[in-house]
Design a protein around this motif. Structure first.
Motif, short mmCIF file in Angstrom:
data_model
loop_
_atom_site.label_atom_id
_atom_site.label_comp_id
_atom_site.label_asym_id
_atom_site.label_seq_id
_atom_site.Cartn_x
_atom_site.Cartn_y
_atom_site.Cartn_z
N CYS A 47 0.84 -1.20 0.00
CA CYS A 47 0.00 0.00 0.00
C CYS A 47 0.88 1.26 0.00
CB CYS A 47 -0.93 -0.01 1.21
SG CYS A 47 -2.17 1.29 1.19
N CYS A 48 1.94 1.25 0.77
CA CYS A 48 2.88 2.40 0.79
C CYS A 48 3.52 2.60 -0.58
CB CYS A 48 3.95 2.19 1.85
SG CYS A 48 3.33 2.31 3.54
N VAL A 49 3.90 1.52 -1.23
CA VAL A 49 4.48 1.61 -2.57
C VAL A 49 3.46 2.21 -3.53
CG1 VAL A 49 5.35 0.26 -4.53
CG2 VAL A 49 6.12 -0.27 -2.21
N PHE A 50 2.21 1.75 -3.46
CA PHE A 50 1.16 2.30 -4.32
C PHE A 50 0.97 3.80 -4.05
CE2 PHE A 50 -1.04 -2.05 -4.66
CZ PHE A 50 -0.47 -2.30 -5.90
N GLU A 51 0.95 4.19 -2.79
CA GLU A 51 0.74 5.60 -2.46
C GLU A 51 1.84 6.49 -3.05
OE1 GLU A 51 0.33 5.66 1.79
OE2 GLU A 51 -1.81 5.21 1.71
N LYS A 52 3.06 5.97 -3.09
CA LYS A 52 4.18 6.74 -3.65
C LYS A 52 4.18 6.74 -5.17
CE LYS A 52 7.25 5.66 0.20
NZ LYS A 52 8.45 4.91 0.59
N THR A 53 3.58 5.73 -5.79
CA THR A 53 3.68 5.51 -7.23
C THR A 53 2.48 6.03 -8.01
OG1 THR A 53 4.98 3.52 -6.76
CG2 THR A 53 4.09 3.74 -8.98
N LEU A 54 1.29 5.84 -7.48
CA LEU A 54 0.07 6.15 -8.22
C LEU A 54 -0.34 7.60 -8.05
CD1 LEU A 54 -1.99 2.97 -7.34
CD2 LEU A 54 -0.72 3.43 -9.45
N HIS A 55 -0.82 8.17 -9.14
CA HIS A 55 -1.29 9.56 -9.11
C HIS A 55 -2.62 9.64 -9.82
CE1 HIS A 55 2.65 10.65 -7.63
NE2 HIS A 55 3.16 9.92 -8.60
N GLN A 56 -3.63 10.10 -9.10
CA GLN A 56 -4.99 10.20 -9.63
C GLN A 56 -5.13 11.48 -10.46
OE1 GLN A 56 -8.00 10.74 -6.64
NE2 GLN A 56 -9.47 11.42 -8.15
N ALA A 57 -5.93 11.39 -11.51
CA ALA A 57 -6.28 12.58 -12.28
C ALA A 57 -7.00 13.55 -11.35
CB ALA A 57 -7.17 12.20 -13.46
N GLN A 58 -6.64 14.83 -11.41
CA GLN A 58 -7.17 15.82 -10.48
C GLN A 58 -8.56 16.33 -10.85
OE1 GLN A 58 -5.55 16.64 -7.60
NE2 GLN A 58 -4.14 15.01 -8.19
N ASP A 59 -9.00 16.12 -12.08
CA ASP A 59 -10.26 16.70 -12.53
C ASP A 59 -11.46 15.79 -12.35
OD1 ASP A 59 -9.31 14.91 -14.41
OD2 ASP A 59 -10.12 16.01 -16.12
N ILE A 60 -11.35 14.77 -11.50
CA ILE A 60 -12.42 13.80 -11.32
C ILE A 60 -12.42 13.33 -9.87
CG2 ILE A 60 -10.95 11.88 -12.01
CD1 ILE A 60 -13.33 10.62 -13.39
N SER A 61 -13.60 12.98 -9.34
CA SER A 61 -13.67 12.49 -7.97
C SER A 61 -12.98 11.13 -7.88
CB SER A 61 -15.12 12.37 -7.51
OG SER A 61 -15.75 11.27 -8.15
N TYR A 62 -12.50 10.80 -6.71
CA TYR A 62 -11.82 9.52 -6.50
C TYR A 62 -12.74 8.36 -6.83
CZ TYR A 62 -9.16 5.78 -4.30
OH TYR A 62 -8.49 4.61 -4.07
N GLU A 63 -14.00 8.43 -6.39
CA GLU A 63 -14.95 7.34 -6.62
C GLU A 63 -15.16 7.11 -8.11
OE1 GLU A 63 -15.46 9.89 -4.45
OE2 GLU A 63 -15.18 8.73 -2.61
N LYS A 64 -15.32 8.19 -8.87
CA LYS A 64 -15.52 8.06 -10.31
C LYS A 64 -14.24 7.55 -10.99
CE LYS A 64 -17.45 10.42 -14.27
NZ LYS A 64 -18.12 11.61 -14.78
N PHE A 65 -13.10 8.03 -10.52
CA PHE A 65 -11.81 7.59 -11.06
C PHE A 65 -11.64 6.08 -10.88
CE2 PHE A 65 -7.23 6.87 -10.43
CZ PHE A 65 -6.76 7.30 -11.67
N ILE A 66 -11.91 5.57 -9.66
CA ILE A 66 -11.78 4.14 -9.39
C ILE A 66 -12.79 3.35 -10.22
CG2 ILE A 66 -12.13 2.35 -7.61
CD1 ILE A 66 -9.43 3.81 -7.45
N ALA A 67 -14.01 3.86 -10.38
CA ALA A 67 -15.02 3.19 -11.20
C ALA A 67 -14.53 3.06 -12.65
CB ALA A 67 -16.35 3.95 -11.16
N GLN A 68 -13.90 4.09 -13.18
CA GLN A 68 -13.37 4.03 -14.54
C GLN A 68 -12.23 3.01 -14.64
OE1 GLN A 68 -12.32 8.08 -15.45
NE2 GLN A 68 -14.42 8.64 -15.97
#
Length: 75
Positions: free
Chosen positions: A45-66
């Motif tokens: 989980c720590c590795v993911f937190e350092k590596t992954l970057h979410q698109a800023q123009d969308i909610s987290y829930e919608k981003f994960i759904a996509q």
């Protein structure tokens, strides 16, 4: 498919996570059988937190759904 990322794990983390996932694959049940599995998952989980970057123009829930939609098998 989206871009690829590379994750770095220790060999011990990789083996412990492999066994955890293999056991899930065989039983369809997720359960921690050893504290080392919990530690390896926390480390991952720590590795993911350092590596992954979410698109800023969308909610987290919608981003994960996509992400889920793109990853699912075709019907």
């Amino acid at each position: 498919m989206s871009d690829e990322i590379q994750l770095k794990l220790t060999e011990d983390e990789a083996w412990v996570l492999f066994e955890f996932v293999r056991r899930f694959s065989d039983t369809d049940q997720l359960s921690i059988e050893d504290q080392a599995e919990q530690r390896a998952l926390w480390n991952l989980c720590c590795v993911f937190e350092k590596t992954l970057h979410q698109a800023q123009d969308i909610s987290y829930e919608k981003f994960i759904a996509q992400c889920r939609d793109r990853l699912r098998d075709e019907p």
